[in-house]
Enzyme design. Structure first.
Site, short mmCIF file in Angstrom:
data_model
loop_
_atom_site.label_atom_id
_atom_site.label_comp_id
_atom_site.label_asym_id
_atom_site.label_seq_id
_atom_site.Cartn_x
_atom_site.Cartn_y
_atom_site.Cartn_z
N TYR A 64 -4.51 -16.07 -33.59
CA TYR A 64 -3.89 -16.90 -34.63
C TYR A 64 -2.37 -16.85 -34.57
CZ TYR A 64 -8.47 -17.99 -36.37
OH TYR A 64 -9.76 -18.48 -36.45
N ARG A 67 -1.32 -19.51 -32.13
CA ARG A 67 -1.47 -20.87 -32.69
C ARG A 67 -0.42 -21.11 -33.79
NH1 ARG A 67 -7.63 -21.34 -34.13
NH2 ARG A 67 -7.04 -23.44 -34.78
N HIS A 89 -11.13 -25.36 -44.64
CA HIS A 89 -11.25 -24.23 -43.71
C HIS A 89 -9.99 -23.35 -43.73
CE1 HIS A 89 -14.62 -26.37 -41.19
NE2 HIS A 89 -15.05 -25.86 -42.32
C1 BJW Z 1 -10.20 -37.65 -31.32
C2 BJW Z 1 -9.04 -37.61 -30.54
C3 BJW Z 1 -8.05 -38.55 -30.85
C4 BJW Z 1 -10.36 -36.09 -29.81
N1 BJW Z 1 -8.23 -39.43 -31.86
N2 BJW Z 1 -10.36 -38.52 -32.33
C5 BJW Z 1 -27.49 -23.99 -38.04
C6 BJW Z 1 -27.60 -25.24 -38.65
C7 BJW Z 1 -26.69 -25.65 -39.60
C8 BJW Z 1 -25.62 -24.84 -39.96
C9 BJW Z 1 -25.51 -23.63 -39.34
C10 BJW Z 1 -26.42 -23.20 -38.41
N3 BJW Z 1 -26.05 -21.97 -37.98
C11 BJW Z 1 -24.90 -21.63 -38.62
C12 BJW Z 1 -24.58 -22.62 -39.46
C13 BJW Z 1 -23.40 -22.68 -40.35
C14 BJW Z 1 -22.10 -22.88 -39.58
C15 BJW Z 1 -22.25 -24.10 -38.66
O1 BJW Z 1 -22.08 -25.24 -39.06
N4 BJW Z 1 -22.54 -23.89 -37.38
C16 BJW Z 1 -22.75 -25.02 -36.48
C17 BJW Z 1 -21.81 -24.90 -35.31
C18 BJW Z 1 -24.19 -25.06 -36.11
N5 BJW Z 1 -21.09 -23.13 -40.57
C19 BJW Z 1 -20.46 -22.15 -41.20
O2 BJW Z 1 -20.67 -20.98 -40.92
C20 BJW Z 1 -19.52 -22.54 -42.30
N6 BJW Z 1 -19.87 -21.86 -43.48
C21 BJW Z 1 -21.04 -22.07 -44.11
O3 BJW Z 1 -21.88 -22.84 -43.69
O4 BJW Z 1 -21.19 -21.35 -45.28
C22 BJW Z 1 -22.43 -21.47 -45.99
C23 BJW Z 1 -22.54 -22.70 -46.85
C24 BJW Z 1 -23.77 -23.23 -47.09
C25 BJW Z 1 -23.91 -24.34 -47.88
C26 BJW Z 1 -22.79 -24.94 -48.45
C27 BJW Z 1 -21.58 -24.40 -48.21
C28 BJW Z 1 -21.45 -23.30 -47.39
C29 BJW Z 1 -18.10 -22.16 -41.95
C30 BJW Z 1 -17.58 -22.97 -40.80
C31 BJW Z 1 -16.19 -22.49 -40.41
C32 BJW Z 1 -15.63 -23.27 -39.24
N7 BJW Z 1 -14.44 -22.66 -38.81
C33 BJW Z 1 -13.69 -23.29 -37.73
C34 BJW Z 1 -12.52 -22.35 -37.36
C35 BJW Z 1 -11.48 -22.39 -38.46
C36 BJW Z 1 -10.26 -21.65 -38.14
C37 BJW Z 1 -9.63 -22.05 -36.83
O5 BJW Z 1 -9.12 -23.17 -36.67
O6 BJW Z 1 -9.61 -21.19 -35.95
O7 BJW Z 1 -13.20 -24.56 -38.13
S1 BJW Z 1 -14.68 -23.67 -36.29
C38 BJW Z 1 -13.86 -25.18 -35.91
O8 BJW Z 1 -14.80 -26.28 -36.04
C39 BJW Z 1 -12.82 -25.36 -36.99
C40 BJW Z 1 -12.95 -26.81 -37.29
O9 BJW Z 1 -12.43 -27.09 -38.58
C41 BJW Z 1 -14.43 -27.06 -37.17
C42 BJW Z 1 -14.80 -28.52 -36.96
O10 BJW Z 1 -14.31 -28.99 -35.75
P1 BJW Z 1 -13.79 -30.48 -35.62
O11 BJW Z 1 -12.58 -30.65 -36.44
O12 BJW Z 1 -14.89 -31.43 -35.83
O13 BJW Z 1 -13.28 -30.49 -34.09
P2 BJW Z 1 -14.12 -30.81 -32.76
O14 BJW Z 1 -13.33 -30.29 -31.63
O15 BJW Z 1 -15.52 -30.37 -32.87
O16 BJW Z 1 -14.15 -32.42 -32.72
C43 BJW Z 1 -12.97 -33.17 -32.51
C44 BJW Z 1 -13.31 -34.64 -32.51
O17 BJW Z 1 -12.11 -35.39 -32.37
C45 BJW Z 1 -14.23 -35.07 -31.35
O18 BJW Z 1 -15.28 -35.89 -31.85
C46 BJW Z 1 -13.31 -35.89 -30.45
O19 BJW Z 1 -13.97 -36.99 -29.82
C47 BJW Z 1 -12.29 -36.39 -31.43
N8 BJW Z 1 -10.97 -36.69 -30.85
N9 BJW Z 1 -9.14 -36.67 -29.60
C48 BJW Z 1 -9.34 -39.40 -32.54
N10 BJW Z 1 -6.85 -38.62 -30.12
#
Ligand code: BJW
Length: 241
Positions: free
Chosen positions: A58, A61, A113
């Site tokens: 971090y 970043r 997040h």
């Molecule tokens: C462009 C572009 C351009 C490129 N123009 N577009 C099984 C099933 C379901 C859920 C789970 C499971 N097992 C575990 C879970 C839960 C888990 C989860 O979802 N896991 C999945 C991976 C399966 N989730 C959690 O643990 C969360 N907590 C939780 O669920 O608590 C319980 C709860 C239950 C019920 C209600 C509420 C809560 C916590 C998740 C924490 C995520 N943390 C991170 C790191 C944060 C800190 C850091 O930055 O280091 O957050 S992980 C990372 O992914 C980061 C992001 O915010 C997050 C999402 O990513 P994002 O933004 O979508 O990025 P990308 O790279 O995936 O996509 C980018 C997109 O942009 C692409 O589509 C490109 O095409 C596009 N793009 N250039 C426009 N120029």
């Protein structure tokens, strides 16, 4: 503009909106998770095992974000313009931990997040601004404990922030737009389904390419965020949806 094409707007943003500002996404071929393992840097277990490693990840970043090269782009600015001109509420819910929406002028903003430029004390739970490096020897400005500070971000397995407020806004909105997110991380990935359950709001995905969940949205606009988002915002301001 038809009467139904007014009302409250919720916008969910992800890493894709900041890509053209110079910040990496997570799951693209050149993304962050292609270089580091989630299990090493983005879970509470990783931090418990090797806090210095997580701080380094971090710190680098944070220093990149604060270097002069990273600025809000036309997509961030377009959303700020929408908020300033739209007659009803516009809420931006970002998954991003950068500060580019705020720097572009968006004020009604939720960082679900967390924020890279803040730390949280695990002893007293105070959240403070933290622009520089964090180490295992850093002192909490609130309670003076050493070694209890962690970056104020949400790791896997942790509860995202402000979920009650987000849920209320999703249930009450008339337009839901997801921008630059792959729709793979929950609960954010489920927002479009939550909106559709209520059945009132129009839904749109703005992304470089259709995401895995694109068919859940009523409308999709594809291309770089710096082009697609300003065009979409101008269209909404002119014609509604
Ligand atoms: C462009 C572009 C351009 C490129 N123009 N577009 C099984 C099933 C379901 C859920 C789970 C499971 N097992 C575990 C879970 C839960 C888990 C989860 O979802 N896991 C999945 C991976 C399966 N989730 C959690 O643990 C969360 N907590 C939780 O669920 O608590 C319980 C709860 C239950 C019920 C209600 C509420 C809560 C916590 C998740 C924490 C995520 N943390 C991170 C790191 C944060 C800190 C850091 O930055 O280091 O957050 S992980 C990372 O992914 C980061 C992001 O915010 C997050 C999402 O990513 P994002 O933004 O979508 O990025 P990308 O790279 O995936 O996509 C980018 C997109 O942009 C692409 O589509 C490109 O095409 C596009 N793009 N250039 C426009 N120029």
């Amino acid at each position: 503009m038809r009467q139904r094409d007014k009302g409250k707007i919720v916008i969910l943003t992800g890493a894709g909106i900041s890509k053209e500002s110079g910040l990496d996404t997570f799951r693209d071929a050149d993304g962050i998770w292609s270089r580091v393992r989630i299990e090493d840097v983005a879970t509470p277990e990783a931090f418990a095992r090797d806090p210095a490693r997580v701080h380094d990840f971090y710190n680098s970043r944070r220093s990149r974000l604060r270097g002069g090269g990273i600025q809000p782009n036309a997509a961030h600015r377009a959303l700020a313009r929408l908020e300033s001109l739209w007659p009803d509420e516009v809420l931006v819910v970002t998954q991003n931990i950068d500060d580019l929406h705020a720097r572009a002028g968006t004020s009604n903003l939720i960082h679900m997040h967390g924020e890279l430029l803040k730390v949280r004390c695990q002893a007293c739970h105070e959240v403070c601004d933290w622009p520089g490096d964090l180490t295992t020897a850093s002192l909490c400005p609130a309670c003076a404990q050493i070694g209890g500070l962690r970056v104020h971000v949400v790791w896997f397995g942790e509860m995202p922030l402000h979920m009650d407020r987000i849920s209320d806004a999703l249930d009450d909105c008339d337009l839901f737009v997801a921008i630059g997110t792959s729709g793979t991380v929950y609960p954010a990935a489920g927002f479009v389904q939550e909106v559709r359950l209520i059945g009132r709001a129009h839904t749109a995905e703005l992304n470089l390419v259709p995401s895995g969940g694109h068919s859940l949205f009523a409308e999709g606009c594809y291309g770089p965020a710096t082009q697609v988002v300003p065009d979409y915002v101008e269209r909404i301001l002119r014609d509604g949806w």
